[in-house]
Enzyme design. Structure first.
Site, short mmCIF file in Angstrom:
data_model
loop_
_atom_site.label_atom_id
_atom_site.label_comp_id
_atom_site.label_asym_id
_atom_site.label_seq_id
_atom_site.Cartn_x
_atom_site.Cartn_y
_atom_site.Cartn_z
N ARG A 183 -85.62 47.49 -8.96
CA ARG A 183 -84.37 46.91 -9.44
C ARG A 183 -83.52 47.92 -10.18
NH1 ARG A 183 -87.74 42.28 -11.01
NH2 ARG A 183 -87.66 42.98 -13.17
N ARG A 187 -79.14 57.34 -8.76
CA ARG A 187 -77.94 57.75 -8.02
C ARG A 187 -77.82 59.26 -7.98
NH1 ARG A 187 -74.72 53.52 -11.66
NH2 ARG A 187 -75.28 51.60 -10.59
N ARG A 259 -92.14 37.02 -21.94
CA ARG A 259 -91.88 37.94 -23.04
C ARG A 259 -90.74 37.35 -23.87
NH1 ARG A 259 -95.63 41.45 -24.28
NH2 ARG A 259 -94.14 43.05 -24.95
N ARG A 289 -84.40 49.18 -27.66
CA ARG A 289 -83.02 49.65 -27.61
C ARG A 289 -82.29 49.23 -28.88
NH1 ARG A 289 -80.28 45.80 -22.87
NH2 ARG A 289 -80.81 43.77 -23.79
N GLU A 310 -83.90 45.94 -31.07
CA GLU A 310 -84.50 44.94 -30.21
C GLU A 310 -85.97 45.28 -29.96
OE1 GLU A 310 -83.69 43.56 -25.62
OE2 GLU A 310 -81.94 43.75 -26.97
N TYR A 358 -86.53 34.94 -13.22
CA TYR A 358 -85.42 35.60 -13.89
C TYR A 358 -84.17 35.51 -13.01
CZ TYR A 358 -82.46 38.93 -16.20
OH TYR A 358 -81.39 39.50 -16.84
N ASP A 360 -79.82 36.38 -13.25
CA ASP A 360 -78.62 36.77 -13.97
C ASP A 360 -77.69 35.58 -14.09
OD1 ASP A 360 -79.25 39.45 -14.50
OD2 ASP A 360 -78.63 40.07 -12.50
#
Length: 393
Positions: A183, A187, A259, A289, A310, A358, A360
């Site tokens: 996922r 690049r 989680r 993060r 976090e 999960y 989005d």
């Protein structure tokens, strides 16, 4: 949000939506427009679920209280839908990472590769260089670790991917499926846009205001700060449950693995880190993060700033579930819950928690729109309503 007194047209039936997040808000709005009386009940004291936003009283900064949410999609009907209820401002997610005492651009791109290895590669040169460092001996990719070593090589794996899943998922990369890493894009150009979707943005007034507007219909009532039990469902023609499916059945078959996240908020003067999201892949750094929330509204100006550290850990029964683990044990347990749910009457399990997968925000909204239309069609046909409108397995 309005409370019904004497509706001009008698409702077609009574619907209960458990949870005031995106899923039940979208379903409830559509069914109310079709003439149903819809009651939405939420255990938390606010709507919008984990995309809840609020304005910090001291700084005026819009805070994403459950972690940053950037809306991104290629689904034009979904984009048109959310824009009916919010003024979306363009926003490009550009993530940085601090690893080994240096800062890099994420996702891994040509700049990251050149910075990390001290090179000035062209795209073709970088691709050849990375392929030469990859672990060619790995012929069968089974795990996250296999995937990283086979396609990135040991240096990038150790710097960016070895420690992070240990903190985020509580597991060594060798225990995680390869699909987790698939996922994450790599690049060979200088594109540092974290997402590759046509439409990207953040609502100027926040997600809470957007969900409030979706729920603002004469046939929708909203009750906050109340937990629903199965006994509360009596008298409703149908129930949409967007809460955890295992919790709904009292964990009768066991607790599904999630989680959860803990956030430590602090205020500072000026600009703390110069970007919205700074990832910390190193295992010896306890947090995953730091997010600096004024950078999520670049159209605003703020002298001071608010940051969130976090932390990720296993989710207990009283914690807020964020990410389904979905390893073999969990999917086997989920299969049993799905079979159990299909024996129930007049209840459908929807959304990220109801289907234990999960999603989005755009996928969540699309599935909710699809479920609402399917429900209306089946009701018109006097056909049974399924326990799931999309397969959780």
């Amino acid at each position: 949000m309005n409370t019904i007194t004497n509706p001009a047209v008698p409702p077609r039936g009574r619907i209960l939506g458990i949870g005031a997040g995106l899923t039940c808000a979208v379903i409830g709005r559509r069914l109310a427009e079709a003439g149903y009386q819809v009651d939405i009940v939420e255990s938390r004291p606010y709507v919008a679920g984990n995309c809840y936003t609020e304005t910090d009283t001291e700084t005026g900064i819009m805070l994403h209280k459950h972690g940053p949410h950037i809306f991104h999609t290629d689904n034009e009907p979904v984009w048109e839908y959310v824009n009916k209820f919010a003024d979306f401002r363009p926003y490009i997610c550009q993530v940085k990472a601090t690893t080994g005492g240096r800062v890099f651009s994420l996702p891994i791109n040509l700049l990251t590769i050149n910075q990390f290895f001290g090179k000035t590669f062209s795209p073709a040169e970088a691709r050849a260089f990375i392929e030469a460092r990859a672990e060619q001996s790995i012929t069968e990719v089974k795990s996250f670790e296999d995937q990283a070593l086979r396609f990135l090589g040991p240096e990038l794996y150790q710097a960016f991917f070895m420690g992070y899943p240990i903190k985020q998922w509580g597991m060594h990369p060798s225990e995680l499926p390869a699909s987790v890493l698939k996922r994450l894009p790599v690049r060979f150009d200088y594109n540092d846009n974290y997402f590759n979707h046509r439409y990207q943005g953040i609502p100027a007034e926040g997600y809470t205001t957007m969900v409030d507007r979706i729920l603002d219909h004469p046939l929708v009532t909203v009750t906050l700060g109340r937990k629903i039990t199965q006994a509360d469902c009596d008298g409703y023609d149908h129930v949409f449950c967007s809460g955890p499916i295992d919790a709904w059945f009292g964990y009768e078959l066991g607790q599904l693995g999630y989680r959860t996240l803990d956030f430590t908020m602090s205020r500072h003067k000026g600009d703390y880190q110069g970007c919205a999201v700074m990832s910390y892949p190193d295992e010896d750094v306890p947090f995953t993060r730091i997010t600096e929330h004024k950078h999520f509204t670049p159209w605003e100006t703020h002298e001071d700033t608010v940051i969130f550290h976090e932390y990720s850990r296993f989710c207990g029964k009283e914690d807020i579930p964020y990410y389904p683990i979905r390893l073999v044990n969990e999917t086997n347990m989920l299969r049993k819950y799905v079979e159990y749910a299909q024996t129930q009457e007049n209840i459908s399990f929807v959304g990220r928690l109801g289907s234990y997968k999960y999603m989005d925000m755009d996928v969540t909204i699309h599935e909710a729109m699809t479920a609402a239309e399917a429900f209306l069609t089946l009701r018109d046909q006097d056909a049974p309503i399924p326990a799931f409108f999309s397969s959780p397995i």
